[in-house]
Design a protein around this motif. Structure first.
Motif, PDB file in Angstrom:
ATOM      1  N   ASP A 292     -11.826   8.162  -8.335  1.00  0.00           N
ATOM      2  CA  ASP A 292     -11.041   9.383  -8.541  1.00  0.00           C
ATOM      3  C   ASP A 292     -11.839  10.424  -9.320  1.00  0.00           C
ATOM      4  OD1 ASP A 292      -8.912   8.317  -7.208  1.00  0.00           O
ATOM      5  OD2 ASP A 292      -7.859   7.649  -9.006  1.00  0.00           O
TER       6      ASP A 292
ATOM      7  N   GLY B 160      -7.021   1.500  -6.379  1.00  0.00           N
ATOM      8  CA  GLY B 160      -5.616   1.132  -6.349  1.00  0.00           C
ATOM      9  C   GLY B 160      -5.027   1.553  -5.016  1.00  0.00           C
ATOM     10  N   LEU B 161      -3.732   1.377  -4.863  1.00  0.00           N
ATOM     11  CA  LEU B 161      -3.083   1.742  -3.606  1.00  0.00           C
ATOM     12  C   LEU B 161      -3.172   3.247  -3.349  1.00  0.00           C
ATOM     13  CD1 LEU B 161       0.044  -0.576  -3.775  1.00  0.00           C
ATOM     14  CD2 LEU B 161      -1.934  -0.805  -2.245  1.00  0.00           C
ATOM     15  N   HIS B 162      -3.342   4.031  -4.413  1.00  0.00           N
ATOM     16  CA  HIS B 162      -3.364   5.487  -4.263  1.00  0.00           C
ATOM     17  C   HIS B 162      -4.644   6.000  -3.597  1.00  0.00           C
ATOM     18  CE1 HIS B 162      -5.744   4.844  -7.856  1.00  0.00           C
ATOM     19  NE2 HIS B 162      -6.187   6.079  -7.771  1.00  0.00           N
ATOM     20  N   ASN B 163      -5.743   5.242  -3.675  1.00  0.00           N
ATOM     21  CA  ASN B 163      -7.005   5.732  -3.100  1.00  0.00           C
ATOM     22  C   ASN B 163      -7.658   4.751  -2.137  1.00  0.00           C
ATOM     23  OD1 ASN B 163      -7.962   3.820  -4.892  1.00  0.00           O
ATOM     24  ND2 ASN B 163      -9.106   5.260  -6.175  1.00  0.00           N
TER      25      ASN B 163
ATOM     26  N   LYS C 194      -8.473   6.121   1.445  1.00  0.00           N
ATOM     27  CA  LYS C 194      -9.572   7.085   1.455  1.00  0.00           C
ATOM     28  C   LYS C 194     -10.911   6.368   1.561  1.00  0.00           C
ATOM     29  CE  LYS C 194     -11.755  10.652  -1.429  1.00  0.00           C
ATOM     30  NZ  LYS C 194     -11.694  11.386  -2.717  1.00  0.00           N
TER      31      LYS C 194
ATOM     32  N   SER D 214      -1.469  -1.311 -14.246  1.00  0.00           N
ATOM     33  CA  SER D 214      -1.359  -0.217 -15.208  1.00  0.00           C
ATOM     34  C   SER D 214      -0.423  -0.552 -16.357  1.00  0.00           C
ATOM     35  CB  SER D 214      -0.878   1.059 -14.509  1.00  0.00           C
ATOM     36  OG  SER D 214       0.381   0.833 -13.880  1.00  0.00           O
TER      37      SER D 214
ATOM     38  N   LYS E  87      -0.287  -5.164   0.777  1.00  0.00           N
ATOM     39  CA  LYS E  87      -0.223  -3.827   1.358  1.00  0.00           C
ATOM     40  C   LYS E  87      -1.390  -3.563   2.298  1.00  0.00           C
ATOM     41  CE  LYS E  87       3.355  -1.797  -0.785  1.00  0.00           C
ATOM     42  NZ  LYS E  87       4.481  -1.114  -0.099  1.00  0.00           N
TER      43      LYS E  87
END
Length: 202
Positions: free
Chosen positions: A130, A162-165, A168, A185, A200
């Protein structure tokens, strides 16, 4: 998508705690990346205590940098972060069968591995992907080099994943993703966080 859990630790008790979480989460690829303050004997004892459960999960166990220890305790392989020892020397010490992963910084490093018997390439963003946008570009360039058959090996991306990136990095060309304790977290749901990430992406 294969997920690796990297057990980063400077303390034997923490090593055993993280191993318990990774095993309970059903992680099938675990790496012990222990600080020099953790002795070979303590790593060996931890591996021996969890060996049956690791086998029951069909889990691959990798040891970071300590290739002679990996060989002696019959780990599944070693991941060389250090550049102090030539890859050829590590492979010779391990013989043919154990897995050998090598950390790289960019596509030029990949080219230098041409002709070596390497099983996977690893690119870690030290500050996390990030924050380090250049590292994400490196994943794309490394993946392109691998697609051009500079060497034949999958690419593992690591660093604040994490699942957020995750998507990408997969779209950038990563074949596998490595997570660590930062995936939790809250600091109190490590098993659940590892399991959720694996499920996931499966």
């Amino acid at each position: 998508m294969l997920t690796q859990y990297i057990l980063k630790t400077s303390d034997t008790q923490d090593m055993r705690r993280q191993m318990r979480h990774a095993v309970d989460a059903g992680c099938q690829w675990i790496e012990i990346k222990a600080h020099s303050s953790v002795s070979d004997a303590d790593i060996s004892a931890t591996v021996e205590d969890f060996r049956t459960e690791l086998a029951g999960n069909n889990a691959v166990l990798i040891i970071a940098d300590r290739y002679e220890l990996a060989r002696d305790i019959k780990a599944d392989g070693v991941h060389m972060y250090s550049r102090d020892t030539p890859v050829s020397k590590v492979r010779l010490a391990l013989e043919a069968w154990p897995i050998l992963g090598v950390s790289v910084r960019n596509a030029d490093d990949v080219a230098m591995l041409r002709g070596h018997d390497v099983d996977y390439i690893f690119r870690e963003a030290e500050g996390g992907f990030d924050a380090d946008t250049a590292a994400a570009d490196d994943v794309t360039a490394i993946a392109a080099a691998l697609n051009e058959k500079v060497i034949e090996a999958p690419l593992v991306a690591a660093g604040g994943i994490g699942l957020h990136n995750a998507m990408k990095l997969i779209e950038a060309g990563a074949n596998a993703l490595a997570i660590d304790a930062s995936i939790d977290s809250s600091g109190s749901r490590l098993t659940e966080s590892i399991r959720e990430f694996i499920n996931k992406l499966s």
